[in-house]
Design a protein around this motif. Sequence first.
Motif, PDB file in Angstrom:
ATOM      1  N   ARG A 166      -5.672  -4.298 -16.844  1.00  0.00           N
ATOM      2  CA  ARG A 166      -6.372  -5.332 -16.086  1.00  0.00           C
ATOM      3  C   ARG A 166      -5.455  -6.414 -15.528  1.00  0.00           C
ATOM      4  NH1 ARG A 166     -10.426  -7.583 -20.377  1.00  0.00           N
ATOM      5  NH2 ARG A 166      -8.631  -7.115 -21.701  1.00  0.00           N
ATOM      6  N   PHE A 167      -4.401  -6.770 -16.256  1.00  0.00           N
ATOM      7  CA  PHE A 167      -3.644  -7.974 -15.918  1.00  0.00           C
ATOM      8  C   PHE A 167      -2.261  -7.683 -15.334  1.00  0.00           C
ATOM      9  CE2 PHE A 167      -6.282  -9.083 -19.733  1.00  0.00           C
ATOM     10  CZ  PHE A 167      -7.260  -9.770 -19.027  1.00  0.00           C
ATOM     11  N   ILE A 168      -2.038  -6.473 -14.826  1.00  0.00           N
ATOM     12  CA  ILE A 168      -0.759  -6.113 -14.205  1.00  0.00           C
ATOM     13  C   ILE A 168      -0.993  -6.002 -12.702  1.00  0.00           C
ATOM     14  CG2 ILE A 168       1.073  -4.395 -14.060  1.00  0.00           C
ATOM     15  CD1 ILE A 168       0.440  -3.651 -16.974  1.00  0.00           C
ATOM     16  N   ASP A 169      -0.263  -6.795 -11.922  1.00  0.00           N
ATOM     17  CA  ASP A 169      -0.525  -6.885 -10.487  1.00  0.00           C
ATOM     18  C   ASP A 169       0.034  -5.711  -9.690  1.00  0.00           C
ATOM     19  OD1 ASP A 169      -1.840  -9.294 -10.895  1.00  0.00           O
ATOM     20  OD2 ASP A 169      -0.018 -10.488 -10.608  1.00  0.00           O
ATOM     21  N   ILE A 183       0.522  -1.920  -8.963  1.00  0.00           N
ATOM     22  CA  ILE A 183      -0.266  -0.751  -9.337  1.00  0.00           C
ATOM     23  C   ILE A 183       0.580   0.327 -10.007  1.00  0.00           C
ATOM     24  CG2 ILE A 183      -0.044   0.373  -7.081  1.00  0.00           C
ATOM     25  CD1 ILE A 183      -2.993   1.307  -7.471  1.00  0.00           C
ATOM     26  N   GLU A 184       1.843   0.463  -9.601  1.00  0.00           N
ATOM     27  CA  GLU A 184       2.711   1.458 -10.247  1.00  0.00           C
ATOM     28  C   GLU A 184       2.975   1.065 -11.696  1.00  0.00           C
ATOM     29  OE1 GLU A 184       6.323   2.337  -8.021  1.00  0.00           O
ATOM     30  OE2 GLU A 184       5.540   4.381  -7.886  1.00  0.00           O
ATOM     31  N   GLN A 185       3.257  -0.209 -11.932  1.00  0.00           N
ATOM     32  CA  GLN A 185       3.476  -0.681 -13.290  1.00  0.00           C
ATOM     33  C   GLN A 185       2.184  -0.566 -14.108  1.00  0.00           C
ATOM     34  OE1 GLN A 185       5.287  -4.575 -13.424  1.00  0.00           O
ATOM     35  NE2 GLN A 185       6.851  -4.041 -11.916  1.00  0.00           N
ATOM     36  N   ALA A 186       1.062  -0.817 -13.470  1.00  0.00           N
ATOM     37  CA  ALA A 186      -0.223  -0.687 -14.165  1.00  0.00           C
ATOM     38  C   ALA A 186      -0.440   0.751 -14.603  1.00  0.00           C
ATOM     39  CB  ALA A 186      -1.364  -1.143 -13.252  1.00  0.00           C
ATOM     40  N   TYR A 187      -0.060   1.693 -13.742  1.00  0.00           N
ATOM     41  CA  TYR A 187      -0.224   3.099 -14.127  1.00  0.00           C
ATOM     42  C   TYR A 187       0.685   3.457 -15.302  1.00  0.00           C
ATOM     43  CZ  TYR A 187      -0.093   8.064 -14.463  1.00  0.00           C
ATOM     44  OH  TYR A 187      -0.134   9.338 -14.985  1.00  0.00           O
ATOM     45  N   HIS A 196      -8.916  -4.725 -12.219  1.00  0.00           N
ATOM     46  CA  HIS A 196      -7.791  -5.651 -12.103  1.00  0.00           C
ATOM     47  C   HIS A 196      -8.245  -7.106 -12.031  1.00  0.00           C
ATOM     48  CE1 HIS A 196      -4.653  -7.822  -9.590  1.00  0.00           C
ATOM     49  NE2 HIS A 196      -4.040  -7.552 -10.718  1.00  0.00           N
ATOM     50  N   VAL A 197      -7.532  -7.971 -12.786  1.00  0.00           N
ATOM     51  CA  VAL A 197      -7.794  -9.413 -12.794  1.00  0.00           C
ATOM     52  C   VAL A 197      -6.479 -10.127 -12.495  1.00  0.00           C
ATOM     53  CG1 VAL A 197      -8.519 -11.401 -14.155  1.00  0.00           C
ATOM     54  CG2 VAL A 197      -9.645  -9.186 -14.493  1.00  0.00           C
ATOM     55  N   LYS A 204      -6.264   9.014  -6.411  1.00  0.00           N
ATOM     56  CA  LYS A 204      -7.268   8.085  -5.923  1.00  0.00           C
ATOM     57  C   LYS A 204      -8.138   7.551  -7.063  1.00  0.00           C
ATOM     58  CE  LYS A 204      -7.995   6.971  -2.349  1.00  0.00           C
ATOM     59  NZ  LYS A 204      -7.472   5.810  -1.599  1.00  0.00           N
ATOM     60  N   ALA A 205      -8.374   8.401  -8.074  1.00  0.00           N
ATOM     61  CA  ALA A 205      -9.205   7.980  -9.199  1.00  0.00           C
ATOM     62  C   ALA A 205      -8.572   6.788  -9.898  1.00  0.00           C
ATOM     63  CB  ALA A 205      -9.400   9.127 -10.176  1.00  0.00           C
ATOM     64  N   PHE A 206      -7.252   6.820 -10.078  1.00  0.00           N
ATOM     65  CA  PHE A 206      -6.608   5.677 -10.737  1.00  0.00           C
ATOM     66  C   PHE A 206      -6.651   4.448  -9.835  1.00  0.00           C
ATOM     67  CE2 PHE A 206      -3.045   2.885 -11.659  1.00  0.00           C
ATOM     68  CZ  PHE A 206      -3.337   2.570 -12.979  1.00  0.00           C
ATOM     69  N   GLU A 207      -6.433   4.631  -8.530  1.00  0.00           N
ATOM     70  CA  GLU A 207      -6.506   3.494  -7.603  1.00  0.00           C
ATOM     71  C   GLU A 207      -7.866   2.799  -7.690  1.00  0.00           C
ATOM     72  OE1 GLU A 207      -5.606   4.520  -3.608  1.00  0.00           O
ATOM     73  OE2 GLU A 207      -3.463   4.146  -3.862  1.00  0.00           O
ATOM     74  N   GLU A 208      -8.920   3.603  -7.706  1.00  0.00           N
ATOM     75  CA  GLU A 208     -10.269   3.033  -7.769  1.00  0.00           C
ATOM     76  C   GLU A 208     -10.525   2.346  -9.105  1.00  0.00           C
ATOM     77  OE1 GLU A 208     -12.693   6.378  -6.945  1.00  0.00           O
ATOM     78  OE2 GLU A 208     -12.095   6.499  -4.831  1.00  0.00           O
TER      79      GLU A 208
END
Length: 332
Positions: free
Chosen positions: A215-218, A220-224, A111-112, A101-105
């Motif tokens: 910030r610029f990855i839509d 969430i799995e890829q962002a992580y 995120h942009v 949850k910490a990463f989700e928040e």
Amino acid sequence: MLVNQQNAMFVRVGSALFYGVSSFMITVVNKMVLTTFGFPSFQVLGIGQMLATIFVLFLAKKLRYVDFPNLEVATFVKIWPLPMIYIVSEISAVRRYSAYKAFEEDYAKHHVFLSSFQRAALTVGSAVISLADPSRGDMIACLAETSSGNALVHCLNKMNKSPEGRRILRERPRINSSTIDLSLLKKLPNGTVGKTYSNFLEMNKVTPDSRIPTRFIDDIEQAYVMQRYREIHDICHAVLLMPTTMLGEVTVKWVEGLQTQFPMCIGGAIFGAARLRARQRKLYLNHYLQWAIKTGNNAEFLLNVYFEERWEQSLKDFHKEMNIVSLIPLSE
């Protein structure tokens, strides 16, 4: 079926349903208390639940709704393993959920969303600035995010094929001074993964808290995956025994680029080499480049490594498991 048998079956089914509903509601309450209301301690929450359970059972026995043997010393001997298993599983489960949850928040906060035109313009602009000034970590991070779509899919596929990688994706652990006990790593024996990382941080005067959030990855799995790559970068430096000099950075970028296929890593490896001084260039061409290409191609995928669970592993055993032949001989 006799009436007594029917009643017994009803009691069993009812108990099972009550247990299932209770377990589900405990999970819901845990999530609400820890995230929605931001309760600061999962340990206090777990202990409170256990004390509440004891109180409810005691009250139910006094009111004669339930009946069970009185608490005796022999009871502890009979049930001893169960409380420890419960406590460990509860702490692990809540910690995993909290990290997830910490990463989700964190992701939602930073995120942009970019249009295709904005993404292309940002990619070109960050690439130009990164080449002109390699010290601009913000531009390098920006370039990595806007240019690594296919590479992130590649990394996700590699992680999903590994049990350890899948667990990392599921639990989304973070590496910073609030999740890692740096003082504990410092006390580990020489030659362990944790001690090697601690020595690296101290020697280079760096901290695990310096990594920019994605910030610029839509997705969430890829962002992580991108965030994880950033947070293990210094650990990769440490376990590969590469310093933070330009030569060491270029070498690590080759290993990372070959494994992740990130354009930013490959570009950094190629263009960074042009900045090497004469002596470094000679070492690079004669030793480091060949070693980096061999390691990048042959070593196990480093994004699949749950480093947080390997601090006490000897670096020698880690290299053997990861199929890494150290360029710098390990001290015995």
